[in-house]
Design an enzyme around this catalytic site. Sequence first.
Site, PDB file in Angstrom:
ATOM      1  N   GLU A 184     -38.328  11.539  48.869  1.00  0.00           N
ATOM      2  CA  GLU A 184     -39.269  11.297  47.552  1.00  0.00           C
ATOM      3  C   GLU A 184     -38.600   9.481  47.014  1.00  0.00           C
ATOM      4  O   GLU A 184     -39.211   8.882  46.692  1.00  0.00           O
ATOM      5  CB  GLU A 184     -39.457  12.124  46.594  1.00  0.00           C
ATOM      6  CG  GLU A 184     -40.421  13.290  47.212  1.00  0.00           C
ATOM      7  CD  GLU A 184     -40.620  14.307  46.129  1.00  0.00           C
ATOM      8  OE1 GLU A 184     -41.518  15.027  46.160  1.00  0.00           O
ATOM      9  OE2 GLU A 184     -39.597  14.611  45.425  1.00  0.00           O
TER      10      GLU A 184
ATOM     11  N   GLY B 103     -45.401  18.582  47.019  1.00  0.00           N
ATOM     12  CA  GLY B 103     -45.386  19.718  45.927  1.00  0.00           C
ATOM     13  C   GLY B 103     -46.831  20.186  45.922  1.00  0.00           C
ATOM     14  O   GLY B 103     -47.969  19.741  46.530  1.00  0.00           O
ATOM     15  N   SER B 104     -47.068  21.090  44.879  1.00  0.00           N
ATOM     16  CA  SER B 104     -48.401  21.727  44.823  1.00  0.00           C
ATOM     17  C   SER B 104     -49.285  20.811  44.054  1.00  0.00           C
ATOM     18  O   SER B 104     -50.674  21.049  44.141  1.00  0.00           O
ATOM     19  CB  SER B 104     -48.255  22.918  43.896  1.00  0.00           C
ATOM     20  OG  SER B 104     -47.614  22.777  42.906  1.00  0.00           O
TER      21      SER B 104
ATOM     22  N   GLY C 202     -37.545  17.146  42.607  1.00  0.00           N
ATOM     23  CA  GLY C 202     -36.935  17.821  43.671  1.00  0.00           C
ATOM     24  C   GLY C 202     -37.010  19.449  43.862  1.00  0.00           C
ATOM     25  O   GLY C 202     -36.291  20.112  44.186  1.00  0.00           O
TER      26      GLY C 202
ATOM     27  N   ALA D  99     -44.090  15.712  39.592  1.00  0.00           N
ATOM     28  CA  ALA D  99     -42.531  15.647  38.906  1.00  0.00           C
ATOM     29  C   ALA D  99     -42.594  16.959  38.156  1.00  0.00           C
ATOM     30  O   ALA D  99     -43.527  17.712  37.960  1.00  0.00           O
ATOM     31  CB  ALA D  99     -42.787  14.530  38.079  1.00  0.00           C
TER      32      ALA D  99
HETATM   33  C1  5RP Z   1     -40.738  17.820  45.403  1.00  0.00           C
HETATM   34  C2  5RP Z   1     -41.035  17.461  43.964  1.00  0.00           C
HETATM   35  C3  5RP Z   1     -42.262  17.745  43.390  1.00  0.00           C
HETATM   36  O1  5RP Z   1     -43.135  16.689  43.244  1.00  0.00           O
HETATM   37  C4  5RP Z   1     -42.141  18.630  41.955  1.00  0.00           C
HETATM   38  O2  5RP Z   1     -41.258  19.612  42.280  1.00  0.00           O
HETATM   39  C5  5RP Z   1     -43.299  18.885  41.351  1.00  0.00           C
HETATM   40  O3  5RP Z   1     -43.969  19.801  42.175  1.00  0.00           O
HETATM   41  P1  5RP Z   1     -45.096  20.591  41.812  1.00  0.00           P
HETATM   42  O4  5RP Z   1     -46.420  19.647  41.814  1.00  0.00           O
HETATM   43  O5  5RP Z   1     -45.432  21.802  42.836  1.00  0.00           O
HETATM   44  O6  5RP Z   1     -45.067  21.293  40.406  1.00  0.00           O
HETATM   45  O7  5RP Z   1     -40.417  16.771  43.251  1.00  0.00           O
HETATM   46  O8  5RP Z   1     -39.454  17.779  45.707  1.00  0.00           O
END
Ligand code: 5RP
Length: 226
Positions: free
Chosen positions: A103, A26-27, A95, A83
């Site tokens: 994960e 994720g970002s 997710g 998360a």
């Molecule tokens: C990927 C995830 C990510 O950890 C979750 O979506 C958070 O992403 P971001 O840091 O981009 O907000 O679960 O499946």
Amino acid sequence: MNLKQMVGYKAAEFVKDGMIVGLGTGSTAYYMVEAVGKRVKEEGLQIVGVTTSFRTADHAREWGIPLKDIDDVDHIDVTIDGADEISSEYQGIKGGGAAHLFEKVVANLSDQIIWIVDESKLVEQLGAFPLPVEVVHFGAGQVFRLFEKSGYNPSWRKEEDGERLVTDSGNLIIDLHMGVIEEPKRLATWLDSITGVVEHGLFLDCVDRVIVGSEQGPVVEDVDRG
Ligand code: 5RP
């Protein structure tokens, strides 16, 4: 420094020489991989990474982080991941980046789990963020209809071109728009029982530490599970 970068860099401080480290997706996790990569390059930090998606694996390789396949390690010392929502009871939805299957496999093998989020991810109750459910192609429409009948407002996860998204494992994702999830454990048990569901994005009773990014700086919260 933005909040995601702030917590990603803070989390990298918890990585020590000799550790096997689960690298999230994720970002926000992106910045953690970057920060860990810098430590590998600049400090000679000796670690092995286990990645949670193909894109994290590509990113980790760019930084020269040595990687192992999940089947070639017997444990993971710490996993650092993002998360989508964290409730006041430290239960989570993950997710949003379609990686929750890998994960969760990585999380289940981890001695310690750290989630890194900006403060917008903290909620009283889970459910405003759509709950991802990964399903096999065969009979996916039947599972979709079951969710409709159950009143869970499902939608297919799509790519920008409108095609249904296919995960790293070759499956589809159905997002459940529930608004509020009153009983996450009951829902998780039900989802686990449905044939054709590979994995859902409820991560319950698993996180040990949460690092929250705010304008005042990163706040490290240790989770006491009694
Ligand atoms: C990927 C995830 C990510 O950890 C979750 O979506 C958070 O992403 P971001 O840091 O981009 O907000 O679960 O499946």
